[in-house]
Design a protein around this motif. Sequence first.
Motif, PDB file in Angstrom:
ATOM      1  N   ARG A   3       0.846  -1.185   0.000  1.00 49.61           N
ATOM      2  CA  ARG A   3       0.000   0.000   0.000  1.00 49.61           C
ATOM      3  C   ARG A   3       0.886   1.242   0.000  1.00 49.61           C
ATOM      4  N   TYR A   4       0.462   2.226  -0.775  1.00 46.70           N
ATOM      5  CA  TYR A   4       1.212   3.479  -0.833  1.00 46.70           C
ATOM      6  C   TYR A   4       0.251   4.654  -0.754  1.00 46.70           C
ATOM      7  N   ASP A   5       0.479   5.549   0.206  1.00 47.70           N
ATOM      8  CA  ASP A   5      -0.282   6.783   0.346  1.00 47.70           C
ATOM      9  C   ASP A   5       0.614   7.939  -0.078  1.00 47.70           C
ATOM     10  N   ILE A   6       0.063   8.847  -0.882  1.00 47.66           N
ATOM     11  CA  ILE A   6       0.869   9.962  -1.390  1.00 47.66           C
ATOM     12  C   ILE A   6       1.418  10.820  -0.262  1.00 47.66           C
ATOM     13  N   ASP A   7       0.598  11.064   0.784  1.00 44.96           N
ATOM     14  CA  ASP A   7       1.051  11.927   1.870  1.00 44.96           C
ATOM     15  C   ASP A   7       1.707  11.167   3.005  1.00 44.96           C
ATOM     16  N   LYS A   8       1.915   9.838   2.828  1.00 43.60           N
ATOM     17  CA  LYS A   8       2.559   9.031   3.853  1.00 43.60           C
ATOM     18  C   LYS A   8       3.551   8.081   3.185  1.00 43.60           C
ATOM     19  N   ASN A   9       4.247   7.321   4.022  1.00 44.91           N
ATOM     20  CA  ASN A   9       5.149   6.310   3.486  1.00 44.91           C
ATOM     21  C   ASN A   9       4.372   5.082   3.051  1.00 44.91           C
ATOM     22  N   GLY A  10       5.033   4.222   2.286  1.00 46.09           N
ATOM     23  CA  GLY A  10       4.407   2.987   1.871  1.00 46.09           C
ATOM     24  C   GLY A  10       4.311   2.001   3.026  1.00 46.09           C
ATOM     25  N   ALA A  11       3.488   0.997   2.861  1.00 42.10           N
ATOM     26  CA  ALA A  11       3.308  -0.029   3.890  1.00 42.10           C
ATOM     27  C   ALA A  11       3.121  -1.374   3.207  1.00 42.10           C
ATOM     28  N   ALA A  12       3.380  -2.437   3.950  1.00 40.16           N
ATOM     29  CA  ALA A  12       3.242  -3.780   3.404  1.00 40.16           C
ATOM     30  C   ALA A  12       2.693  -4.705   4.475  1.00 40.16           C
ATOM     31  N   ALA A  13       2.039  -5.770   4.027  1.00 36.52           N
ATOM     32  CA  ALA A  13       1.510  -6.781   4.942  1.00 36.52           C
ATOM     33  C   ALA A  13       1.557  -8.128   4.244  1.00 36.52           C
ATOM     34  N   ALA A  14       1.678  -9.194   5.012  1.00 38.40           N
ATOM     35  CA  ALA A  14       1.725 -10.540   4.451  1.00 38.40           C
ATOM     36  C   ALA A  14       0.924 -11.482   5.337  1.00 38.40           C
ATOM     37  N   THR A  15       0.287 -12.473   4.696  1.00 35.85           N
ATOM     38  CA  THR A  15      -0.523 -13.452   5.418  1.00 35.85           C
ATOM     39  C   THR A  15      -0.181 -14.848   4.905  1.00 35.85           C
ATOM     40  N   LEU A  16      -0.007 -15.791   5.830  1.00 36.43           N
ATOM     41  CA  LEU A  16       0.244 -17.184   5.491  1.00 36.43           C
ATOM     42  C   LEU A  16      -0.830 -18.036   6.139  1.00 36.43           C
ATOM     43  N   THR A  17      -1.524 -18.846   5.329  1.00 35.53           N
ATOM     44  CA  THR A  17      -2.616 -19.686   5.818  1.00 35.53           C
ATOM     45  C   THR A  17      -2.285 -21.153   5.560  1.00 35.53           C
ATOM     46  N   VAL A  18      -2.388 -21.974   6.591  1.00 37.41           N
ATOM     47  CA  VAL A  18      -2.134 -23.411   6.492  1.00 37.41           C
ATOM     48  C   VAL A  18      -3.432 -24.144   6.778  1.00 37.41           C
ATOM     49  N   ASN A  19      -3.822 -25.026   5.870  1.00 35.97           N
ATOM     50  CA  ASN A  19      -5.039 -25.802   6.037  1.00 35.97           C
ATOM     51  C   ASN A  19      -4.742 -27.061   6.823  1.00 35.97           C
ATOM     52  N   ALA A  20      -5.513 -27.273   7.907  1.00 30.88           N
ATOM     53  CA  ALA A  20      -5.350 -28.468   8.742  1.00 30.88           C
ATOM     54  C   ALA A  20      -6.709 -29.155   8.869  1.00 30.88           C
ATOM     55  N   GLY A  21      -7.125 -29.815   7.817  1.00 27.43           N
ATOM     56  CA  GLY A  21      -8.430 -30.448   7.821  1.00 27.43           C
ATOM     57  C   GLY A  21      -9.538 -29.413   7.726  1.00 27.43           C
ATOM     58  N   ASP A  22     -10.445 -29.388   8.715  1.00 28.44           N
ATOM     59  CA  ASP A  22     -11.534 -28.417   8.734  1.00 28.44           C
ATOM     60  C   ASP A  22     -11.083 -27.059   9.259  1.00 28.44           C
ATOM     61  N   LEU A  23      -9.861 -26.966   9.763  1.00 33.14           N
ATOM     62  CA  LEU A  23      -9.375 -25.733  10.376  1.00 33.14           C
ATOM     63  C   LEU A  23      -8.303 -25.070   9.520  1.00 33.14           C
ATOM     64  N   ASN A  24      -8.235 -23.764   9.624  1.00 28.35           N
ATOM     65  CA  ASN A  24      -7.163 -22.990   9.002  1.00 28.35           C
ATOM     66  C   ASN A  24      -6.349 -22.310  10.095  1.00 28.35           C
ATOM     67  N   ILE A  25      -5.040 -22.369   9.975  1.00 31.14           N
ATOM     68  CA  ILE A  25      -4.136 -21.661  10.883  1.00 31.14           C
ATOM     69  C   ILE A  25      -3.510 -20.518  10.089  1.00 31.14           C
ATOM     70  N   ARG A  26      -3.643 -19.302  10.587  1.00 31.02           N
ATOM     71  CA  ARG A  26      -3.215 -18.136   9.825  1.00 31.02           C
ATOM     72  C   ARG A  26      -2.272 -17.263  10.645  1.00 31.02           C
ATOM     73  N   ALA A  27      -1.227 -16.789   9.998  1.00 30.65           N
ATOM     74  CA  ALA A  27      -0.296 -15.836  10.613  1.00 30.65           C
ATOM     75  C   ALA A  27      -0.188 -14.632   9.693  1.00 30.65           C
ATOM     76  N   SER A  28      -0.223 -13.433  10.267  1.00 33.73           N
ATOM     77  CA  SER A  28      -0.122 -12.223   9.460  1.00 33.73           C
ATOM     78  C   SER A  28       0.847 -11.255  10.118  1.00 33.73           C
ATOM     79  N   ILE A  29       1.546 -10.504   9.270  1.00 37.25           N
ATOM     80  CA  ILE A  29       2.502  -9.513   9.744  1.00 37.25           C
ATOM     81  C   ILE A  29       2.326  -8.234   8.942  1.00 37.25           C
ATOM     82  N   THR A  30       2.768  -7.116   9.502  1.00 36.53           N
ATOM     83  CA  THR A  30       2.796  -5.848   8.796  1.00 36.53           C
ATOM     84  C   THR A  30       4.240  -5.366   8.721  1.00 36.53           C
ATOM     85  N   ASP A  31       4.447  -4.249   8.014  1.00 40.79           N
ATOM     86  CA  ASP A  31       5.812  -3.749   7.901  1.00 40.79           C
ATOM     87  C   ASP A  31       6.382  -3.315   9.246  1.00 40.79           C
ATOM     88  N   ALA A  32       5.497  -3.076  10.241  1.00 44.23           N
ATOM     89  CA  ALA A  32       5.980  -2.690  11.569  1.00 44.23           C
ATOM     90  C   ALA A  32       6.807  -3.803  12.207  1.00 44.23           C
TER      91      ALA A  32
END
Length: 213
Positions: free
Chosen positions: A8-37
Motif C-alpha cells: 500500500r502506498y499513500d501519497i502523503d505518507k510512506n508505503g506499507a506492506a503486509a503478508a498473510t500465510l494460511t495453512v489448512n489443517a483439515g476443517d481448520l485454518n491456521i493463519r499468521a499475518s505480519i505488517t511492515d511494523a
Amino acid sequence: MKAALKGRYDIDKNGAAAATLTVNAGDLNIRASITDATFVKGPSLTGLALALEKPGSFIVDYNVPNKDFRFQFINTIRVAEKPLNLTYTHSKEDNRTVLDGTLVLDRANKVSANYVLDTRNCRLNYFYAHKGEITFEPCYDMAKNSWDFSVSRKVSGDDSVKASYQTSSKMLGLEWSRNSNLNGCFKISATLNLAEELQLPKISAESTWNFEM
C-alpha cells in the motif's frame, strides 16, 4: 498453504506492506499475518497476529504484541425461509462485543445491522444490486444520526468503480478496483473532505498478490 502479500502506498505518507500465510489443517485454518511494523526496527513481534479459523463457524484471533484475544462466532438461521447470517465478535482487552446480522431477502436485496453492545453505536445498511452490475448501499448511523451512501458499478469482468459520501464528515470517496486471479488485485482510491477549503484529495494505491504453495 496459501500466502498473500499486500502493498500500500499513500501519497502523503510512506508505503506499507503486509503478508498473510494460511495453512489448512483439515476443517481448520491456521493463519499468521505480519505488517511492515514487524521489521521497521529489526525483527520484532510488533504487527504479528495469529488466528485459528473454522470457515463458517468461528475465528479466534490473537494479537501477539497486545496479548489480546478476539473471538468471532458465525451462524446462519432462517427467518420466513430467508437466510439470516449472524456474527458475534468479542474482544477481550477492551471488553467490546459486536453483533452483526445480514438478512438475505433475494439475490438483489439484503438488509444488515451492526450493533456494539451497551452503546448507541448501531448501523443499519440496505444493499440493492441492479441487474448484477450496479449496487446501491444507503447506511444509517444511529450514533451520529447521519446517512452514508455508496454506489458501485462493474465496468468490465474484473474491474469496478465506486463512489461514496459520508454526510457526517462530508467525506467524498472514489475508488477503482480489480479482483482477478489472472490479472492480480489492486485498488486505487481518492478521498476529499468537502468541509475543508482548497484541499487536495488524498490518494492511495493498494495491490495484493496471492500464492499457493
